[in-house]
Design a protein around this motif. Structure first.
Motif, PDB file in Angstrom:
ATOM      1  N   LEU A 122       0.850  -1.187   0.000  1.00 34.17           N
ATOM      2  CA  LEU A 122       0.000   0.000   0.000  1.00 34.17           C
ATOM      3  C   LEU A 122       0.884   1.236   0.000  1.00 34.17           C
ATOM      4  O   LEU A 122       1.984   1.212   0.575  1.00 34.17           O
ATOM      5  CB  LEU A 122      -0.884   0.014   1.246  1.00 34.17           C
ATOM      6  N   TYR A 169      -4.325 -11.586   8.581  1.00 34.42           N
ATOM      7  CA  TYR A 169      -3.210 -11.299   9.483  1.00 34.42           C
ATOM      8  C   TYR A 169      -3.156 -12.365  10.558  1.00 34.42           C
ATOM      9  O   TYR A 169      -4.183 -12.827  11.047  1.00 34.42           O
ATOM     10  CB  TYR A 169      -3.381  -9.908  10.118  1.00 34.42           C
ATOM     11  N   GLY A 219       0.325 -10.085  13.857  1.00 37.40           N
ATOM     12  CA  GLY A 219       0.046  -8.895  13.060  1.00 37.40           C
ATOM     13  C   GLY A 219       0.701  -8.899  11.701  1.00 37.40           C
ATOM     14  O   GLY A 219       0.643  -7.918  10.974  1.00 37.40           O
ATOM     15  N   ASP A 225       8.261  -9.127   2.603  1.00 40.78           N
ATOM     16  CA  ASP A 225       7.586  -7.923   2.114  1.00 40.78           C
ATOM     17  C   ASP A 225       8.627  -6.837   1.962  1.00 40.78           C
ATOM     18  O   ASP A 225       9.431  -6.613   2.849  1.00 40.78           O
ATOM     19  CB  ASP A 225       6.537  -7.468   3.113  1.00 40.78           C
ATOM     20  N   VAL A 282       8.067   5.737  -2.580  1.00 36.66           N
ATOM     21  CA  VAL A 282       6.932   6.328  -3.278  1.00 36.66           C
ATOM     22  C   VAL A 282       7.323   7.752  -3.637  1.00 36.66           C
ATOM     23  O   VAL A 282       7.684   8.536  -2.757  1.00 36.66           O
ATOM     24  CB  VAL A 282       5.678   6.335  -2.384  1.00 36.66           C
ATOM     25  N   TYR A 308       6.373  11.371  -5.518  1.00 35.34           N
ATOM     26  CA  TYR A 308       5.394  12.270  -6.139  1.00 35.34           C
ATOM     27  C   TYR A 308       6.131  13.509  -6.598  1.00 35.34           C
ATOM     28  O   TYR A 308       6.869  14.128  -5.834  1.00 35.34           O
ATOM     29  CB  TYR A 308       4.304  12.670  -5.149  1.00 35.34           C
ATOM     30  N   GLN A 359       8.277  14.751  -3.570  1.00 37.33           N
ATOM     31  CA  GLN A 359       7.903  14.265  -2.242  1.00 37.33           C
ATOM     32  C   GLN A 359       8.187  12.774  -2.214  1.00 37.33           C
ATOM     33  O   GLN A 359       7.750  12.034  -3.112  1.00 37.33           O
ATOM     34  CB  GLN A 359       6.414  14.533  -2.004  1.00 37.33           C
ATOM     35  N   TYR A 380       8.155   9.143   0.041  1.00 30.55           N
ATOM     36  CA  TYR A 380       7.665   8.364   1.186  1.00 30.55           C
ATOM     37  C   TYR A 380       8.136   6.920   1.017  1.00 30.55           C
ATOM     38  O   TYR A 380       8.655   6.540  -0.032  1.00 30.55           O
ATOM     39  CB  TYR A 380       6.131   8.331   1.216  1.00 30.55           C
ATOM     40  N   TRP A 381       7.855   6.127   2.056  1.00 32.82           N
ATOM     41  CA  TRP A 381       7.961   4.686   1.944  1.00 32.82           C
ATOM     42  C   TRP A 381       6.562   4.115   1.783  1.00 32.82           C
ATOM     43  O   TRP A 381       5.602   4.624   2.356  1.00 32.82           O
ATOM     44  CB  TRP A 381       8.596   4.074   3.191  1.00 32.82           C
ATOM     45  N   SER A 382       6.447   3.039   1.011  1.00 27.18           N
ATOM     46  CA  SER A 382       5.169   2.333   0.957  1.00 27.18           C
ATOM     47  C   SER A 382       4.958   1.600   2.277  1.00 27.18           C
ATOM     48  O   SER A 382       5.862   1.542   3.112  1.00 27.18           O
ATOM     49  CB  SER A 382       5.152   1.342  -0.211  1.00 27.18           C
ATOM     50  N   ARG A 383       3.792   1.052   2.419  1.00 27.33           N
ATOM     51  CA  ARG A 383       3.430   0.414   3.672  1.00 27.33           C
ATOM     52  C   ARG A 383       3.230  -1.081   3.438  1.00 27.33           C
ATOM     53  O   ARG A 383       2.646  -1.483   2.430  1.00 27.33           O
ATOM     54  CB  ARG A 383       2.118   1.038   4.143  1.00 27.33           C
ATOM     55  N   LEU A 410       1.401  -4.578   4.154  1.00 25.39           N
ATOM     56  CA  LEU A 410      -0.023  -4.843   4.360  1.00 25.39           C
ATOM     57  C   LEU A 410      -0.372  -4.957   5.840  1.00 25.39           C
ATOM     58  O   LEU A 410      -1.491  -4.667   6.252  1.00 25.39           O
ATOM     59  CB  LEU A 410      -0.426  -6.126   3.628  1.00 25.39           C
ATOM     60  N   SER A 411       0.588  -5.393   6.631  1.00 24.95           N
ATOM     61  CA  SER A 411       0.304  -5.603   8.048  1.00 24.95           C
ATOM     62  C   SER A 411       0.491  -4.335   8.875  1.00 24.95           C
ATOM     63  O   SER A 411       0.166  -4.315  10.052  1.00 24.95           O
ATOM     64  CB  SER A 411       1.215  -6.691   8.594  1.00 24.95           C
ATOM     65  N   GLY A 430      -0.701   3.034  10.551  1.00 22.08           N
ATOM     66  CA  GLY A 430       0.061   4.240  10.868  1.00 22.08           C
ATOM     67  C   GLY A 430       0.197   5.218   9.742  1.00 22.08           C
ATOM     68  O   GLY A 430      -0.408   5.109   8.688  1.00 22.08           O
ATOM     69  N   ASN A 431       1.007   6.219  10.019  1.00 19.26           N
ATOM     70  CA  ASN A 431       1.117   7.361   9.126  1.00 19.26           C
ATOM     71  C   ASN A 431       2.144   7.131   8.039  1.00 19.26           C
ATOM     72  O   ASN A 431       2.882   6.149   8.044  1.00 19.26           O
ATOM     73  CB  ASN A 431       1.507   8.594   9.942  1.00 19.26           C
ATOM     74  N   LYS A 432       2.197   8.132   7.191  1.00 18.35           N
ATOM     75  CA  LYS A 432       3.179   8.079   6.108  1.00 18.35           C
ATOM     76  C   LYS A 432       4.586   8.227   6.681  1.00 18.35           C
ATOM     77  O   LYS A 432       4.818   9.011   7.594  1.00 18.35           O
ATOM     78  CB  LYS A 432       2.923   9.226   5.117  1.00 18.35           C
ATOM     79  N   TYR A 484       6.805   3.369  -6.499  1.00 17.18           N
ATOM     80  CA  TYR A 484       5.403   3.710  -6.724  1.00 17.18           C
ATOM     81  C   TYR A 484       5.260   5.213  -6.822  1.00 17.18           C
ATOM     82  O   TYR A 484       6.209   5.968  -6.584  1.00 17.18           O
ATOM     83  CB  TYR A 484       4.536   3.196  -5.549  1.00 17.18           C
ATOM     84  N   GLY A 485       4.053   5.647  -7.130  1.00 19.15           N
ATOM     85  CA  GLY A 485       3.778   7.087  -7.166  1.00 19.15           C
ATOM     86  C   GLY A 485       3.602   7.566  -8.593  1.00 19.15           C
ATOM     87  O   GLY A 485       3.235   6.801  -9.481  1.00 19.15           O
TER      88      GLY A 485
END
Lengths: 794, 294
Positions: free
Chosen positions: A699, A768, A772, B29, B34, B36, B47, B49-52, B54-55, B58-60, B275-276
């Motif tokens: 994501l 999950y 987690g 994973d 990322v 932009y 700009q 960021y790091w991608s996240r 799936l588990s 939290g924030n960017k 990504y981005g």
């Protein structure tokens, strides 16, 4: 371009090739055409039932000339000598041998006696130089009912999954994918009528009741010109005709379905009938229990269940040795339903849901023999597949019973075809068998009609939306010639087809060439090249396998599919029972359609053409088959190494991606052990590479150009079908115990599906674990399943 | 409703079958960078960021230690300066129309990512207002000439500054373009559209600004209170293909997210090994004063 210009363009382009083809035919056959031959002709039948035997071999031991019976059991053999020693053979039957005079043309019907034990059968006692289409495989009822089946159910379509080059879909599905082609690319015929959906119980069973079916032929390549309309295979299923001499029947009781089949003469030796009816019984058996539980829970009433039924009816009448008519009918339906009645303060609330689908086919045929060399088959047929959903919720007054509020939703989709065809089979001489004919089909597509009716506050509102209906007229003419020259057998044919839809015509000329060279008595090499066109599209979802597939027509913007396939192979016969064959194929497919990325299931979408995109596909592979056809132990081992990909400009960024059912490895091992006359054991082991699917890999945040937060975590998808489910494998075993009783033969069949309880995945999803961490989970439907069934043949 | 029936069917099969689950760890994973970047006539910024996984919740997470290099038509133009919170900027550089821009980003402990995009051609829209008599409503006209023969994409947004005495309220207008722009997509940030229906034509992108934008309802006194004056600030952009397709795809994927029966929808991405999106646009703006009629 108008209609005639379109035809002219195509025909002119191929004109020279057509002329060469006709010249070749005449040149090769000229001597034979003018030679003076006498002919023996007639039908080959089962001595006990009167059923015509298809592909029975007939040859003259003196001259070596020979032929095969056609789909209606007819043969014609022209001989130059005044006498002949005729040998007739067919697997499962004793050889028939007779010396006859052939100084004049003779009409000769031949009855073959069946045998019980396969090791008594002599498979082509002497090689007569004829090599049948090596890409044709026949499955008999005997083979299918001997092998283990899912939950004890013996099924033709499931048995086909055990053949090389044929892949299964999801666990339990009866869909078949032949040499990298889609499920909708198989021409499935029931007594010559196309069947558009072959699923009962969502594919766990097929619509073909093994009690009613005589046998099934499947072509994976080298398609004769007489077949048209699909890209990947021809599956020709033939119903039993009915016993002309005696009444017989068969009752099967199984855990999923039960059936009864009854056949016999109406007029002995002339007219026979066959009726087979099958139904699930689980819903009937469980209904009293459901009523009981409903009472216990103080429900006003509830019902939930599923059932299917199907019926096969066939009548045939012989007017004379020259004329015969057949009437065949099939009807089947699946229904999932639920009904609930609740009481509330003002009255009753009723909720009624059902989801149903089914087929109807009907055909009338007339066979006629002209002279003793020309056989004709004239037929008209009808086929319809329909599926629908109904959801109703209504509120009624407790005292008056008047409905004061209701919501009804109905969705229906169907495809129908009305066809007429004439086929001629001209047995010029043993080295030359010409077939030609014409086929016309009027297609009617109603992809989806939705109606909602709402009653609320005294106001009644009806809304409907429809995916526009379409009609198309499809037709083809063909000519093909089976030519045997010394040790080379060829089938050269041409199929000219045209599809008229939306003021557009799509004419195509499809060459079909197949050749086999009998290098020695035991070894042959074969090859084929075929081009096929398909005017009807099946639109399937990439994400899940459910009965949401839709049959859609070609249109002025959606072109018919087209495929070219080349095959080379060889076959070696170790002895009369054991053969090994090897084939390599390459197939190109164009104008395939898929849903665009992000498209929703097209229900309620009138403009469906904008939701699909067209592309191409290719498939190639090698197939190996080692087969033992007779004896105490029989069976086969098949292995396929293959690759199938798709390429769409608008999918996967235009990059090639694996077909969903691309299976690199596919292995089947089948063993049948006939312990004695009354007991046989069988086992099947299958292994294949897991199904391809698309997964979210991560994501990432999305922002606006000014840096502010968009508020959505975008899903980073893998390459389309870039992941694989775990490989699939399972072992099934079964045993059949038969015993002759006073009035017939009873057979107990016991079996175990998935003997070592392999947890094969049906679908995968993200979840999950307790820590987690993201994990991939699979849902498996069928663990080890024991089964039994009882059948009685009388 | 057929979806409902299918859900019932799935539930039936699940409840009546012996469903077993087997766990397969996804494996290693990998978080990916990322990027932009929206090059425009005012600045070039990036700009990161790091991608996240799936588990993760939290924030960017921003990337603050990358090396970002800019190329214009394959000429190296320099390294971008880190500003803050994953934001990097090229100082004193004005992009040119129809030029190709490339970014090479070296992310420590990850590797290199890159992106390319092309600046669109310039257009010069003209903005004016048409007052509607006896009403506070006003029509904003944005007139421009579409460039013929090439695919062009546009973005429009209108901000309002409403003056109530000494107070200023800042708001934006939700724009829904009328025919012939049939497949525009919009949200509160603006509206995207393409030139399929207006290729090569002079086009007036009309935006109706209704009178309710210029007042609020005072519940105590039961009356509408109008602003003394308003400044209408159109922001009109000619954007490039990457910009357009990225936001269209994000909207569609977001919309389809709740629908199990929609086909997977990948988002347009021109970032190699990440990504981005790297996009580009020319922006035009104006400031138009309007005094609403009470």
């Amino acid at each position: 371009m108008n209609v005639w210009e379109a035809i002219k363009t195509k025909v002119v382009f191929m004109k020279q090739k057509i002329l060469v083809f006709i010249f070749l035919l005449l040149f090769l056959n000229y001597y034979e055409l003018v030679a003076q031959n006498n002919t023996i002709s007639g039908y080959v039948t089962d001595a006990k039932t009167g059923e015509r035997l298809i592909d029975a071999g007939i040859y003259d031991k003196y001259s070596g000339a020979g032929t095969y019976t056609n789909e209606y059991g007819f043969y014609s053999l022209s001989l130059k000598n005044d006498s002949a020693r005729i040998v007739v053979y067919y697997i499962g039957y004793k050889e028939w041998i007779k010396n006859i005079k052939t100084d004049t043309s003779t009409y000769l019907n031949i009855d073959l006696d069946p045998v019980l034990m396969l090791d008594e059968v002599i498979i082509s006692g002497e090689n007569n130089g004829i090599n049948k289409n090596s890409e044709l495989k026949t499955l008999s009822t005997k083979e299918v009912t001997t092998l283990p089946g899912f939950a004890g159910e013996k099924d033709f379509m499931k048995t086909m999954h055990l053949l090389p080059g044929i892949n299964a879909g999801s666990e339990g599905s009866s869909s078949i994918f032949v040499r990298g082609g889609g499920d909708g690319q198989n021409l499935i015929l029931l007594d010559g009528v196309p069947v558009y959906n072959t699923d009962h119980v969502y594919g766990f069973l097929s619509v073909f009741n093994s009690s009613a079916i005589s046998h099934l032929n499947i072509y994976k390549g080298g398609f004769p010109a007489r077949y048209g309309g699909r890209l990947s295979s021809v599956i020709d299923v033939r119903m039993k005709e009915g016993n002309l001499y005696e009444y017989h029947g068969n009752i099967v009781l199984g855990p999923v379905s039960s059936s009864i089949c009854f056949e016999g003469p109406v007029i002995k030796g002339k007219t026979s009938f066959m009726i087979a009816i099958r139904r699930t019984l689980l819903d009937i058996i469980t209904r009293p229990f459901m009523n009981f539980f409903s009472m216990m829970n103080d429900d006003a009433g509830s019902l939930f269940g599923y059932y299917f039924y199907d019926a096969n009816i066939k009548i045939n009448h012989t007017f004379s040795d020259k004329d015969r008519i057949f009437l065949s009918f099939y009807s089947g339906k699946d229904k999932l339903f639920s009904w609930q009645l609740n009481e509330f303060s003002m009255g009753l609330n009723e909720i009624d849901n059902d989801f149903n689908w089914g087929n109807i086919t009907a055909v009338a045929r007339w066979n006629h023999i002209y002279g003793n060399k020309l056989f004709s088959n004239t037929g008209v047929s009808y086929s319809r597949y329909k599926n629908g959903t109904m959801n109703l919720e209504q509120f009624s007054d407790y005292q008056t019973g008047d409905v004061f509020k209701s919501y009804l939703y109905e969705f229906n989709s169907q495809v129908q075809s009305l066809s007429a065809q004439i086929d001629w089979d001209w047995r010029i001489n043993p080295a030359n068998n010409v077939r030609f004919g014409i086929n016309y089909q009027n297609m009617y597509y109603s992809p989806g009609k939705t109606v909602t009716k709402t009653l609320n506050d005294g106001q009644f509102l009806v809304e409907s939306s429809i995916i526009p209906n379409k009609r198309s007229n499809d037709g083809y003419i063909y000519v093909e010639d089976d030519i045997i020259y010394k040790n080379i057998e060829t089938n050269i044919g041409i199929n000219f087809s045209a599809c008229f839809v939306d003021s557009t015509i799509y004419p195509t000329i499809q060459p079909r060439i197949r050749a086999a060279w009998l290098v020695s008595e035991n070894f042959s090499i074969f090859g084929s090249y075929t081009e096929m066109t398909q005017n009807i599209h099946m639109l399937t979802r990439n994400t899940m396998d459910l009965s949401t597939d839709l049959w859609l027509p070609s249109t002025s913007t959606i072109k018919p599919m087209y495929a070219k396939q080349g095959v080379v192979g060889c076959k070696y016969e170790f002895n009369k029972s054991i053969t090994a064959s090897f084939e390599a194929y390459y197939k190109n497919m164009d104008n395939l359609i898929e849903y665009r990325e992000g498209a929703n299931y097209i229900e309620n979408q009138p403009d469906w053409e904008s939701l699909v995109t067209a592309g191409s596909g290719k498939a190639y592979g090698v197939e190996f088959l080692l087969e033992k056809k007779s004896g105490i132990v029989s069976g086969w081992v098949s292995y396929t190494l293959s690759k199938s990909t798709r390429k769409f400009e608008e999918l996967n960024g235009g990059k090639e991606f694996p077909f969903k059912y691309d299976r690199l490895h596919n292995i089947s091992i089948v063993a049948i052990w006939n312990i004695n006359e009354n007991v046989n054991l069988s086992a099947t082991w299958v292994y294949y590479t897991g199904t391809a699917y698309t997964l979210t890999e991560g994501l990432y945040p999305t922002i606006y150009p000014d840096g502010s937060n968009y508020g959505y975590w975008a899903q980073a998808l893998s390459e389309r079908n870039g992941y694989r489910m775990p490989d699939y494998h399972r072992l099934d075993i079964s045993a059949n115990f038969s015993k002759i009783k006073k009035r017939g033969t009873r057979i107990w069949s016991i079996g175990i599906y998935n003997l070592y309880n392999r947890q094969n995945p049906y679908f995968m999803y993200l979840d999950y674990n307790d820590s987690g961490n993201a994990i991939l989970k699979q849902v498996c439907y069928f663990p080890i399943i024991p089964s039994f069934s009882y059948s009685f043949n009388f | 409703m057929k979806s409902v029936a299918i859900y019932i069917l799935l539930l039936t099969i699940l409840l009546t079958s012996c469903v077993k689950t087997a766990e397969y760890p996804i494996g290693t994973d990998i978080k990916r960078p990322v990027l932009y970047s929206f090059i425009n006539n005012n600045e070039i910024g990036v700009q990161l960021y790091w991608s996240r996984l799936l588990s993760e919740e939290g924030n960017k997470q921003t990337i603050n230690n990358a090396t970002v290099m800019l190329f214009e038509d394959d000429d190296y133009k320099g390294e971008m300066a880190f500003i803050s919170d994953g934001y990097y900027k090229m100082n004193s550089f004005i992009p040119g129309a129809n030029k190709e821009y490339k970014l090479l980003v070296d992310v420590p402990d990850y590797g290199e990512i890159s992106a390319e995009t092309r600046m669109p051609n310039e257009i010069n829209p003209v903005f004016n207002l048409t007052i509607i008599e006896d009403s506070s409503s006003v029509i904003l006209n944005q007139v421009f000439s579409d460039l013929a023969g090439i695919e062009n994409f546009y973005f429009t947004n209108v901000k309002l500054l409403l003056y109530f005495g000494n107070n200023v309220i800042d708001t934006t207008i939700l724009i829904e373009l009328s025919s012939p722009m049939h497949d525009n997509l919009y949200n509160e940030k603006g509206t995207l559209f393409h030139d399929r229906m207006i290729d090569g034509q002079n086009y007036n992108c009309i935006i109706n600004i209704e009178n309710y934008y210029f007042n609020y309802y005072d519940g105590e006194n039961h009356e509408h209170v109008y602003c003394d004056s308003a400044i209408i600030i159109p922001q009109f952009r000619i954007i490039n293909k990457d910009f357009y397709h990225f936001y269209i795809d994000v909207m569609i994927q977001n919309y389809n997210n709740e629908n199990a029966f929609s086909e997977p929808y990948p988002i347009h991405c021109n970032i190699v090994n990440g990504y981005g999106i790297m996009g580009a646009y020319f922006e035009y703006s104006d400031s138009l004063k309007h005094i609403p009629i009470h």
